[in-house]
Enzyme design. Structure first.
Site, PDB file in Angstrom:
ATOM      1  N   ARG A 124       0.932  -1.062  -0.290  1.00  0.00           N
ATOM      2  CA  ARG A 124       0.183  -0.144   0.067  1.00  0.00           C
ATOM      3  C   ARG A 124       0.518   1.034   0.028  1.00  0.00           C
ATOM      4  NH1 ARG A 124      -3.343  -2.859   3.880  1.00  0.00           N
ATOM      5  NH2 ARG A 124      -5.075  -4.034   2.140  1.00  0.00           N
ATOM      6  N   LYS A 146       3.359  11.348 -11.464  1.00  0.00           N
ATOM      7  CA  LYS A 146       3.139  10.348 -12.452  1.00  0.00           C
ATOM      8  C   LYS A 146       3.961   9.145 -12.504  1.00  0.00           C
ATOM      9  CE  LYS A 146      -0.050  13.743 -15.084  1.00  0.00           C
ATOM     10  NZ  LYS A 146       0.166  14.601 -16.310  1.00  0.00           N
ATOM     11  N   GLU A 188      11.286  17.834 -24.557  1.00  0.00           N
ATOM     12  CA  GLU A 188       9.839  18.057 -23.922  1.00  0.00           C
ATOM     13  C   GLU A 188      10.291  18.986 -22.784  1.00  0.00           C
ATOM     14  OE1 GLU A 188       6.862  16.622 -21.964  1.00  0.00           O
ATOM     15  OE2 GLU A 188       7.744  14.515 -22.890  1.00  0.00           O
ATOM     16  N   LYS A 230       8.377  22.276 -13.996  1.00  0.00           N
ATOM     17  CA  LYS A 230       7.043  21.724 -13.176  1.00  0.00           C
ATOM     18  C   LYS A 230       6.440  21.084 -12.464  1.00  0.00           C
ATOM     19  CE  LYS A 230       6.053  17.290 -14.189  1.00  0.00           C
ATOM     20  NZ  LYS A 230       6.209  15.577 -14.842  1.00  0.00           N
ATOM     21  N   GLU A 240      -3.756  16.917 -11.120  1.00  0.00           N
ATOM     22  CA  GLU A 240      -4.761  17.206 -12.522  1.00  0.00           C
ATOM     23  C   GLU A 240      -5.808  17.381 -13.078  1.00  0.00           C
ATOM     24  OE1 GLU A 240      -2.478  15.585 -16.107  1.00  0.00           O
ATOM     25  OE2 GLU A 240      -4.035  15.470 -17.090  1.00  0.00           O
ATOM     26  N   ARG A 244      -2.469  21.124 -14.625  1.00  0.00           N
ATOM     27  CA  ARG A 244      -0.926  20.920 -15.351  1.00  0.00           C
ATOM     28  C   ARG A 244      -1.022  19.940 -16.184  1.00  0.00           C
ATOM     29  NH1 ARG A 244       1.580  16.010 -10.690  1.00  0.00           N
ATOM     30  NH2 ARG A 244       2.819  15.350 -13.130  1.00  0.00           N
ATOM     31  N   HIS A 251       1.534  15.828 -26.606  1.00  0.00           N
ATOM     32  CA  HIS A 251       1.024  14.279 -25.670  1.00  0.00           C
ATOM     33  C   HIS A 251      -0.234  13.535 -26.342  1.00  0.00           C
ATOM     34  CE1 HIS A 251       4.423  16.263 -23.465  1.00  0.00           C
ATOM     35  NE2 HIS A 251       4.568  14.642 -22.741  1.00  0.00           N
ATOM     36  N   HIS A 268       9.151   8.060 -27.373  1.00  0.00           N
ATOM     37  CA  HIS A 268       8.348   8.943 -26.536  1.00  0.00           C
ATOM     38  C   HIS A 268       8.366  10.965 -26.470  1.00  0.00           C
ATOM     39  CE1 HIS A 268       5.835  10.733 -23.691  1.00  0.00           C
ATOM     40  NE2 HIS A 268       6.372  11.524 -23.155  1.00  0.00           N
TER      41      HIS A 268
END
Ligand code: NAD
Ligand code: GLY
Length: 364
Positions: A124, A146, A188, A230, A240, A244, A251, A268
């Site tokens: 957890r 994230k 990025e 960021k 978000e 955000r 993307h 990516h």
């Protein structure tokens, strides 16, 4: 000697520091000790990064008082799935990691996203530290919490918000990063400039050679500037709810391109570059972004050898894959569209025919 930058992601009791410092290994034990002394540490890394930095990192962690073990996976996006996470859990159980143990993500964004997800879910939730080794991970994925994995149906469809307790960035690690992977990080960085920072955009335009030649002093400044941007966004909107989403400029298209490619023929950052080109085209067509600014974005991406078009992609399939994106509002695809260099808007979009047209123009 290059300057050290210490930044903070302000999230109340979950706040944490980002340290950007070339040759950080000299001071790494100082930073790490408070977090890992006396604890079991599982290094999560891929084979490529492990071969170069695995041994040294394990030694630093042991030197900081941790009991260290490692789990190593095959490098690349195709590993970013639940099967790999299961292997991490198995290793954690074998090593008897408990709730006081800690995970160290040593690698690019694939590693950080998976290690973070494993840390978020094992027992957890246990602590984790990010040691990003790719430019993309240094400027983006290691910050903000994230975490997750891909499903065949779409990118990052399983995941959790789980913040690291520390991010340690040594730009010198970029010296071993392949040129195409460096470019992915540059995509990025351009993203941050277009969405938030017109001055950064100009700085990039005026320093192409420093970027191409890997001027580490220059990179240290740029990396910390992106991390600061960021950190500010994440501090205001961790989960978000609104703001955000701007970090996803390019993307929604990019993730769909990756999904259609099966995650193995385009990187990516390359997909994001093409995604930003498509988003700019769409904004120009909608009359919300001027053509001169769109051309500046394109010129910068080309100067840094990023792709702005692709061959032989099916625009219908890309649009369909966009339907699986997490960023939807009232069932409509949520797009981040530039207004001017340094500013974007979030708009549910758009006319299907227009979307197909702009995708087709860049991808077939
Ligand atoms: P990656 O993790 O696959 O790393 C790229 C390649 O570079 C790998 O082969 C790796 O082994 C190698 N590598 C990394 N560091 C190296 C070094 N210093 N020297 C030599 N080789 C090195 O990919 P990436 O581009 O770092 O990350 C892409 C991933 O990040 C995607 O899955 C994307 O979804 C995710 N991402 C997440 C966030 C977030 O906020 N969590 C943000 C952006 C991207
Ligand atoms: N890379 C998008 C985000 O962190 O929100």
């Amino acid at each position: 000697m290059s300057k050290k930058h210490v930044l903070k992601v302000e999230l109340g009791e979950r706040s944490y520091d980002i340290i950007v410092q070339p040759s950080i290994s000299r001071d790494a034990e100082f930073y790490l000790k408070p977090f890992i002394s006396g604890r079991k540490c599982l290094i999560v890394t891929d084979h490529t990064v492990n071969d170069i930095y695995g041994h040294k990192t394990a030694k630093t962690l042991s030197g900081s008082g941790a009991k260290v073990s490692s789990v190593v996976f095959k490098a690349g996006e195709t590993s970013k799935n639940l099967d790999t996470i299961r292997e991490f859990y198995q290793k954690a159980v074998n090593e008897e990691l408990d709730r006081s143990s800690l995970v160290v993500a040593l690698g690019g964004g694939v590693c950080g996203d998976m290690a973070g997800f494993m840390a978020a879910t094992y027992m957890r939730g246990i602590d984790f530290i990010q040691i990003p080794t790719s430019l993309l991970a240094m400027v983006d994925s290691s910050v903000g919490g994230k975490t997750g994995v891909d499903l065949p149906e779409g990118k990052n469809l399983v995941g959790a918000f789980w913040q690291p307790v520390l991010v340690l960035i040594d730009p010198e690690l970029l010296e071993t990063l392949p040129a195409n992977e460096l470019r992915c990080g540059l995509a990025e960085i351009i993203k941050y400039a277009v969405i938030l920072d017109a001055e950064l955009f100009e700085l990039l335009e005026n320093n192409i050679e420093k970027l191409k030649k890997l001027d580490l002093d220059f990179y240290s400044g740029i990396i910390s500037r992106c991390c600061r941007l960021k950190a500010e966004v994440v501090s205001k909107d961790e989960r978000e709810g609104g703001l955000r989403a701007i970090l996803n400029y390019g993307h929604t298209f990019g993730h769909a391109i990756e999904a259609v490619s099966g995650y193995n023929s385009i990187l990516h950052g390359e997909a994001i570059a093409v995604g930003m080109a498509i988003a700019a085209d769409l904004a120009v067509k909608l009359g919300t972004f001027d053509k001169t600014s769109a051309d500046r974005q394109e010129k910068l991406m080309k100067a840094l050898e990023l792709p702005v078009t692709l061959k032989n992609y099916d625009a219908e399939k890309i649009l369909e894959a966009m339907g699986n994106d997490k960023k939807k509002q009232d069932g409509k695809i949520k797009l981040i569209l530039p207004e001017k260099i340094g500013s974007v808007s979030i708009s549910p979009c758009a006319d299907r025919k227009l979307m197909l047209e702009v995708i087709r123009n860049r991808c077939s």
